[in-house]
Design an enzyme around this catalytic site. Structure first.
Site, PDB file in Angstrom:
ATOM      1  N   LYS A 153     -17.063  30.879  19.894  1.00 45.01           N
ATOM      2  CA  LYS A 153     -17.863  31.893  19.203  1.00 45.01           C
ATOM      3  C   LYS A 153     -19.235  31.961  19.844  1.00 45.01           C
ATOM      4  O   LYS A 153     -20.084  31.102  19.624  1.00 45.01           O
ATOM      5  CB  LYS A 153     -18.005  31.562  17.713  1.00 45.01           C
ATOM      6  N   GLY A 179     -27.147  24.683  19.398  1.00 47.64           N
ATOM      7  CA  GLY A 179     -28.029  25.632  18.715  1.00 47.64           C
ATOM      8  C   GLY A 179     -29.205  24.893  18.108  1.00 47.64           C
ATOM      9  O   GLY A 179     -29.554  23.785  18.544  1.00 47.64           O
ATOM     10  N   GLU A 202     -31.727  23.059  12.651  1.00 45.82           N
ATOM     11  CA  GLU A 202     -31.446  23.451  11.257  1.00 45.82           C
ATOM     12  C   GLU A 202     -29.975  23.848  11.125  1.00 45.82           C
ATOM     13  O   GLU A 202     -29.275  23.386  10.220  1.00 45.82           O
ATOM     14  CB  GLU A 202     -32.360  24.617  10.829  1.00 45.82           C
ATOM     15  N   THR A 203     -29.490  24.707  12.030  1.00 42.51           N
ATOM     16  CA  THR A 203     -28.079  25.106  11.949  1.00 42.51           C
ATOM     17  C   THR A 203     -27.179  23.898  12.202  1.00 42.51           C
ATOM     18  O   THR A 203     -26.137  23.748  11.570  1.00 42.51           O
ATOM     19  CB  THR A 203     -27.772  26.237  12.964  1.00 42.51           C
ATOM     20  N   GLU A 229     -25.577  19.672  20.049  1.00 42.54           N
ATOM     21  CA  GLU A 229     -26.629  19.749  21.076  1.00 42.54           C
ATOM     22  C   GLU A 229     -27.714  20.632  20.482  1.00 42.54           C
ATOM     23  O   GLU A 229     -27.521  21.843  20.367  1.00 42.54           O
ATOM     24  CB  GLU A 229     -26.082  20.394  22.357  1.00 42.54           C
ATOM     25  N   CYS A 256     -33.950  24.598  25.663  1.00 41.67           N
ATOM     26  CA  CYS A 256     -34.063  23.448  24.745  1.00 41.67           C
ATOM     27  C   CYS A 256     -34.836  22.291  25.381  1.00 41.67           C
ATOM     28  O   CYS A 256     -35.442  21.493  24.679  1.00 41.67           O
ATOM     29  CB  CYS A 256     -32.676  22.989  24.311  1.00 41.67           C
ATOM     30  N   GLU A 292     -40.340  23.483  17.311  1.00 42.00           N
ATOM     31  CA  GLU A 292     -39.812  24.057  18.551  1.00 42.00           C
ATOM     32  C   GLU A 292     -40.074  25.559  18.496  1.00 42.00           C
ATOM     33  O   GLU A 292     -39.488  26.260  17.660  1.00 42.00           O
ATOM     34  CB  GLU A 292     -38.307  23.792  18.650  1.00 42.00           C
TER      35      GLU A 292
HETATM   36  P1  NAD Z   1     -28.845  29.071  16.171  1.00 40.95           P
HETATM   37  O1  NAD Z   1     -28.721  27.717  15.609  1.00 40.95           O
HETATM   38  O2  NAD Z   1     -29.494  30.124  15.362  1.00 40.95           O
HETATM   39  O3  NAD Z   1     -27.397  29.655  16.546  1.00 40.95           O
HETATM   40  C1  NAD Z   1     -26.528  28.987  17.421  1.00 40.95           C
HETATM   41  C2  NAD Z   1     -25.099  29.465  17.159  1.00 40.95           C
HETATM   42  O4  NAD Z   1     -24.704  29.089  15.846  1.00 40.95           O
HETATM   43  C3  NAD Z   1     -24.905  30.969  17.230  1.00 40.95           C
HETATM   44  O5  NAD Z   1     -23.641  31.223  17.799  1.00 40.95           O
HETATM   45  C4  NAD Z   1     -24.920  31.386  15.772  1.00 40.95           C
HETATM   46  O6  NAD Z   1     -24.209  32.587  15.546  1.00 40.95           O
HETATM   47  C5  NAD Z   1     -24.216  30.214  15.134  1.00 40.95           C
HETATM   48  N1  NAD Z   1     -24.519  29.981  13.723  1.00 40.95           N
HETATM   49  C6  NAD Z   1     -25.670  30.247  13.060  1.00 40.95           C
HETATM   50  N2  NAD Z   1     -25.565  29.817  11.762  1.00 40.95           N
HETATM   51  C7  NAD Z   1     -24.341  29.258  11.645  1.00 40.95           C
HETATM   52  C8  NAD Z   1     -23.655  28.624  10.566  1.00 40.95           C
HETATM   53  N3  NAD Z   1     -24.207  28.488   9.363  1.00 40.95           N
HETATM   54  N4  NAD Z   1     -22.406  28.158  10.785  1.00 40.95           N
HETATM   55  C9  NAD Z   1     -21.827  28.283  11.995  1.00 40.95           C
HETATM   56  N5  NAD Z   1     -22.428  28.881  13.048  1.00 40.95           N
HETATM   57  C10 NAD Z   1     -23.673  29.366  12.877  1.00 40.95           C
HETATM   58  O7  NAD Z   1     -29.561  28.892  17.584  1.00 40.95           O
HETATM   59  P2  NAD Z   1     -30.034  30.023  18.615  1.00 40.95           P
HETATM   60  O8  NAD Z   1     -31.266  30.661  18.067  1.00 40.95           O
HETATM   61  O9  NAD Z   1     -28.878  30.872  19.013  1.00 40.95           O
HETATM   62  O10 NAD Z   1     -30.402  29.126  19.902  1.00 40.95           O
HETATM   63  C11 NAD Z   1     -31.606  28.496  20.052  1.00 40.95           C
HETATM   64  C12 NAD Z   1     -31.508  27.033  19.687  1.00 40.95           C
HETATM   65  O11 NAD Z   1     -30.491  26.396  20.458  1.00 40.95           O
HETATM   66  C13 NAD Z   1     -32.778  26.269  20.009  1.00 40.95           C
HETATM   67  O12 NAD Z   1     -33.101  25.413  18.932  1.00 40.95           O
HETATM   68  C14 NAD Z   1     -32.408  25.437  21.239  1.00 40.95           C
HETATM   69  O13 NAD Z   1     -33.159  24.268  21.407  1.00 40.95           O
HETATM   70  C15 NAD Z   1     -30.972  25.161  20.996  1.00 40.95           C
HETATM   71  N6  NAD Z   1     -30.282  24.830  22.243  1.00 40.95           N
HETATM   72  C16 NAD Z   1     -29.938  23.522  22.475  1.00 40.95           C
HETATM   73  C17 NAD Z   1     -29.312  23.175  23.669  1.00 40.95           C
HETATM   74  C18 NAD Z   1     -28.925  21.750  23.931  1.00 40.95           C
HETATM   75  O14 NAD Z   1     -28.071  21.544  24.783  1.00 40.95           O
HETATM   76  N7  NAD Z   1     -29.480  20.773  23.249  1.00 40.95           N
HETATM   77  C19 NAD Z   1     -29.040  24.149  24.623  1.00 40.95           C
HETATM   78  C20 NAD Z   1     -29.407  25.458  24.363  1.00 40.95           C
HETATM   79  C21 NAD Z   1     -30.024  25.793  23.161  1.00 40.95           C
END
Ligand code: NAD
Length: 503
Positions: free
Chosen positions: A186, A238, A241-242, A260, A294, A393
């Protein structure tokens, strides 16, 4: 600002969901618009999945599992290697789509596709070694012959963010498929295009239907996907929080889960650093992909004796970053992903000023562009580690400069965060840098480097930056269950270890 972005007439692209080897509309026929962050134009329409489609995708992945899991690893590897060479062949067109979808510069997008191919090749080759685990015969005393089998975990749900859409799709699909699992991916709703292009590539190399599926949408389908009883493992990238919510949902079915998550990473400059390199390193660490990374080194800790010089040099060099059309090879920084995200970053900039940080440069939308979600590279000085801009962040082009006096103080500030994803230390004294690297609580620490990863080394976070590792051997083993099979080699009752309890 270097001139207007030339808007080109592009035909509207259309994408459907990829479920069970077929391209299908979402059950309610809804669409998600793909918006180009540099022009604000809709360039593609993507079918939107509903809860019913989640169920169809998971069922297809479950049905495909036995055949894929039992396939000879060599045969599996052959199919997946074909996908790698197709990605390589299509790298340029994939990169252009990624630019339009995510606002990444073309150089970043090309880099991601190529790195993705290296990573995928590594996963495939390493996986075939990992199926066999050699162990010492255990329980030799009782003449038992033991061996350990590594088996696929089952149906794996991959949920990914918008900042590295294609690379994250590879990081989820690559190791899971190589280890014999099936996948429901997804992507983030903002960036679905290249994940669906990856599905086209798998279709072209005749991957069995159902082995790889892509569904689109946000939390309203992400949550049912995690909760689906036939999903065995969730791999999530992501925000923290999520990530916490994902873990909570996984707990209900005791699903295997890897997370991650975010970071607020320190970038430590000692007084003996090579400033020519460290200054540009700080710009790269903060403004690569407009800071939407990230591992961004957004807390720049500089030794007090070189602070002023570092700041002056930074302010000179930052002017060299060309903001503009991400498809132009000379562009250094493209737009942010969306209007909402730019507003979030602007909120933090305002907060920084309100809390007393000194805005040295940037902080506003660049002049001359009336379209696109652009924002200037922003540098704050006089930041203290308790300010909101140093704790949260921001995920945008915002650098926080801070001073320190001793190595111990630098370590203390570096570790004073809920995150622990990455850090870097800049010094000509490698032994001193190594001592600091050892003391920092983070999954990756660079010395005189930033952001650079290797498919052979594990990547992931300490503390609230995540659980588990991707890449390296650990990144493959999260997709396997280990089973110990123990066979008795004796047929005399009295030799059995359990004999005595029966008499
Ligand atoms: P996000 O947490 O808003 O969303 C990430 C994914 O989760 C999306 O596909 C979203 O549709 C899905 N999602 C959102 N709420 C959900 C729920 N309740 N249940 C299931 N899925 C859900 O993050 P974002 O804004 O897309 O990305 C930015 C974040 O990702 C930043 O915090 C960044 O640090 C992190 N990130 C981490 C890494 C790593 O490897 N550590 C790499 C890239 C990005």
């Amino acid at each position: 600002m270097d001139g207007e972005i030339v808007e080109q007439e592009v035909e509207m692209l259309e994408y459907k969901l990829f479920i069970d080897g077929k391209w299908v509309d979402g059950s309610k026929g809804k669409k998600i618009p793909a918006i180009n962050p540099a022009t604000e134009e809709v360039f593609a329409e993507i079918a939107k999945a509903e809860v019913e489609d989640v169920d169809k995708a998971v069922k297809a992945a479950k049905a495909a599992l036995p055949k894929w899991a039992e396939m000879k690893p060599e045969k599996r590897a052959e199919i997946l290697l074909k996908a790698c060479s197709l990605i390589r062949k299509k790298a340029e067109s994939l990169a252009k789509l990624e630019v339009m979808d995510s606002g990444a510069t073309i150089r970043k997008a090309l880099g991601d596709i190529n790195f993705g191919v290296y990573n995928f090749n590594y996963f495939i080759k390493k996986a075939s070694e990992l199926f066999i685990k050699e162990i010492e015969p255990i329980e030799a005393l009782f003449m038992n012959f033991s061996y350990v089998r590594r088996e696929p975990v089952g149906v794996c749900a991959g949920i990914i963010p918008w900042n590295f859409p294609f690379l994250m799709a590879i990081w989820k699909a690559g190791p899971a498929l190589s280890m014999g699992n099936t996948v429901v991916l997804k992507p983030a709703p903002q960036t679905c295009v290249t994940a669906l292009e990856l599905a086209k590539i798998f279709e072209e190399c005749e991957l069995l239907p159902g082995v790889f599926n892509v569904i689109t949408g946000d939390a309203e389908i992400g949550e049912p996907l995690i909760l689906h009883p036939d999903v065995n493992k969730v791999a999530f990238t992501g925000s923290t929080e999520t990530g916490k919510r994902v873990m909570e949902l996984c707990a209900k079915g005791l699903k295997r889960v890897t997370l991650e998550l975010g970071g607020k990473n320190p970038f430590i400059v000692l007084e003996d650093a090579n400033l020519d390199i460290a200054v540009d390193g700080a710009l790269f660490a903060n403004f690569y992909h407009a800071g939407q990374v990230c591992t961004s080194g957004s807390r720049v800790l500089v030794h007090e004796s070189i602070f002023e010089e570092f700041k002056e040099r930074l302010l000179k060099r930052v002017k060299g970053i060309k903001i503009g059309d991400p498809l132009d090879l000379s562009t250094g920084m493209g737009p942010l992903i969306s209007k909402e995200h730019r507003e979030k970053v602007e909120f933090y900039i305002k907060k920084g000023v309100e809390e007393g940080a000194e805005l040295l440069t940037g902080g506003k939308r660049p002049d001359g562009f009336n379209k696109g979600f652009f924002l200037e590279p922003t540098i704050f000085s006089n930041v203290t580690n308790n300010m909101t801009i140093a704790r949260d962040e921001i995920f945008g082009p915002v650098m926080c400069l801070m001073k320190f006096k001793t190595d111990d103080e630098a370590i203390e500030i570096a570790n004073d965060t809920r995150y622990g994803l990455a850090a870097s230390v800049w010094s000509e004294n490698l032994s001193r840098a190594a001592i600091i690297a050892r003391a920092i609580k983070a999954g990756t620490v660079w010395i005189n480097e930033h952001h650079i990863l290797s498919e052979r080394a594990p990547f992931g976070g300490f503390k609230e930056s995540g659980i588990g590792r991707e890449l390296g051997e650990s990144g493959l083993l999260i997709y396997a269950e280990e089973k110990h099979i123990s066979t008795s080699l004796v047929n005399q009752r009295w030799r059995r270890m359990w004999y005595d309890i029966l008499f």
